[in-house]
Write an enzyme that holds these catalytic residues in place. Structure first.
Site, PDB file in Angstrom:
ATOM      1  N   CYS A  75       0.884  -1.179   0.000  1.00 50.35           N
ATOM      2  CA  CYS A  75       0.000   0.000   0.000  1.00 50.35           C
ATOM      3  C   CYS A  75       0.914   1.219   0.000  1.00 50.35           C
ATOM      4  CB  CYS A  75      -0.924   0.004   1.217  1.00 50.35           C
ATOM      5  SG  CYS A  75      -2.066   1.415   1.217  1.00 50.35           S
ATOM      6  N   HIS A 149      -1.866  -5.739  -9.920  1.00 50.90           N
ATOM      7  CA  HIS A 149      -2.381  -4.577 -10.658  1.00 50.90           C
ATOM      8  C   HIS A 149      -2.527  -4.912 -12.142  1.00 50.90           C
ATOM      9  CE1 HIS A 149      -2.012  -1.444  -7.527  1.00 50.90           C
ATOM     10  NE2 HIS A 149      -1.047  -2.213  -7.066  1.00 50.90           N
ATOM     11  N   GLU A 195      -9.676  -0.009  -6.533  1.00 47.70           N
ATOM     12  CA  GLU A 195      -8.832  -0.817  -5.667  1.00 47.70           C
ATOM     13  C   GLU A 195      -9.503  -2.128  -5.241  1.00 47.70           C
ATOM     14  OE1 GLU A 195      -6.815   0.628  -2.326  1.00 47.70           O
ATOM     15  OE2 GLU A 195      -6.315   2.579  -3.178  1.00 47.70           O
ATOM     16  N   CYS A 204      -3.980   5.930  -5.412  1.00 45.09           N
ATOM     17  CA  CYS A 204      -3.464   4.579  -5.116  1.00 45.09           C
ATOM     18  C   CYS A 204      -1.974   4.596  -5.400  1.00 45.09           C
ATOM     19  CB  CYS A 204      -4.183   3.541  -5.981  1.00 45.09           C
ATOM     20  SG  CYS A 204      -3.602   1.845  -5.710  1.00 45.09           S
ATOM     21  N   GLY A 207      -0.733   1.555  -7.206  1.00 42.04           N
ATOM     22  CA  GLY A 207      -1.320   1.629  -8.549  1.00 42.04           C
ATOM     23  C   GLY A 207      -0.571   2.605  -9.440  1.00 42.04           C
TER      24      GLY A 207
HETATM   25  N1  LIG Z   1      -6.399  -2.264  -2.227  1.00 44.86           N
HETATM   26  C1  LIG Z   1      -4.995  -2.637  -2.400  1.00 44.86           C
HETATM   27  C2  LIG Z   1      -4.177  -2.197  -1.166  1.00 44.86           C
HETATM   28  C3  LIG Z   1      -4.097  -0.677  -1.022  1.00 44.86           C
HETATM   29  C4  LIG Z   1      -3.400  -0.038  -2.171  1.00 44.86           C
HETATM   30  C5  LIG Z   1      -3.448   1.478  -2.220  1.00 44.86           C
HETATM   31  N2  LIG Z   1      -4.204   2.121  -1.179  1.00 44.86           N
HETATM   32  C6  LIG Z   1      -2.055   2.057  -2.328  1.00 44.86           C
HETATM   33  O1  LIG Z   1      -1.844   3.230  -1.933  1.00 44.86           O
HETATM   34  O2  LIG Z   1      -1.161   1.350  -2.857  1.00 44.86           O
HETATM   35  C7  LIG Z   1      -4.870  -4.156  -2.556  1.00 44.86           C
HETATM   36  O3  LIG Z   1      -5.733  -4.886  -2.047  1.00 44.86           O
HETATM   37  O4  LIG Z   1      -3.870  -4.586  -3.155  1.00 44.86           O
END
Ligand SMILES: N[C@H](CCC[C@H](N)C(=O)O)C(=O)O
Length: 261
Positions: A75, A149, A195, A204, A207
């Protein structure tokens, strides 16, 4: 009994952080779903748990949980927030490995997010697939930053309809975060991310890293790229020398609170 938490945010992607290194914390799944709830709890995109490190060289172990209770291996925005909370440029131990952090001369927080994983087995995908061009309309590219991703470029929009469908597509056995890129130039993009386990968020971090990596792999982007999202911008560099992805941007402490346990 109650436990102290920190509410933090990075470009509007918001977090509840609990430092369990010196306060007992036993709850988990029910707690995560409750604390993330924006009506019944504190409200956040991810819950972040800090624990004592188990690897040499790490200052803190960091675990990330989505509001649906699922654990994520990375994250980016929360990693910057933890670095800001602890100060002194800590090394974060995450499922993606040891992530050194740093502060830029203008006070932004940077995290070395490590090297992306590009093989289908590591994303992961359901079977042998060219991760540069997935067998989906729009031929997105896929990689892992410690979490899965898929990134669409130019022309694929409609994130509210396609995001949840693709998050749960059978091609992604662990589901996936779905990014939608509009290119502004070779070194500037507009990105929105649906997400995994959280839905559409204002930003993100992982991301943004994945979008630049996938854009470079497709020959569309430069290795150093500004990534503008609904909540603001990050600067991403996919460093040639070691293949690591450096992410820099803001991280804000909003308030502290006590949660009854
Ligand atoms: N939902 C993402 C985790 C949070 C990613 C995002 N909040 C970031 O800043 O990278 C997952 O399940 O892989």
């Amino acid at each position: 009994m109650s436990i102290r938490f920190h509410k933090m945010q990075g470009l509007g992607n918001d977090f509840v952080v609990i430092d369990a290194r010196n306060q007992a914390f036993f709850a988990l799944l029910n707690f995560v779903v409750s604390v993330c709830d924006r009506r019944l709890g504190v409200g956040c995109d991810q819950f972040v748990l800090l624990e004592a490190p188990t690897l040499p060289g790490a200052d803190v172990r960091v675990r990330f949980f989505n509001p649906d209770g699922s654990e994520a291996g990375a994250c980016g925005n929360a990693s910057r927030c933890v670095a800001a909370l602890l100060g002194n440029a800590p090394v974060l131990q995450t499922a993606a490995g040891l992530l050194p952090s740093f502060v830029t001369p203008d006070g932004a927080i940077g995290v070395d997010m490590g090297a992306p994983k590009l093989d289908w087995r590591d994303v992961p995908l359901a079977g042998a697939t060219d991760t540069l061009s997935l067998p989906l309309p729009g031929a997105p590219a896929a990689c892992s930053m410690g979490n899965p991703h898929a990134t669409f470029f130019d022309g694929v929009t409609d994130i509210e309809r396609l995001g949840p469908l693709l998050e749960h597509d059978a091609l992604f056995p662990e589901r996936a975060n779905i990014g939608f890129v509009e290119r502004r130039s070779r070194d500037a993009i507009r990105l929105r991310v649906w997400e995994r386990g959280a839905g559409l968020t204002p930003a993100c971090g992982s991301g943004a890293c994945a979008a630049v990596v996938n854009g470079v792999r497709k020959g569309l982007l430069a290795r150093r790229c500004a990534v503008e999202m609904d909540g603001g911008s990050l600067f991403i560099e996919w460093r040639e020398a070691d293949g690591h992805v450096l992410m820099t941007g803001p991280a804000t402490h909003v308030f502290e609170g006590m949660w009854p346990t």
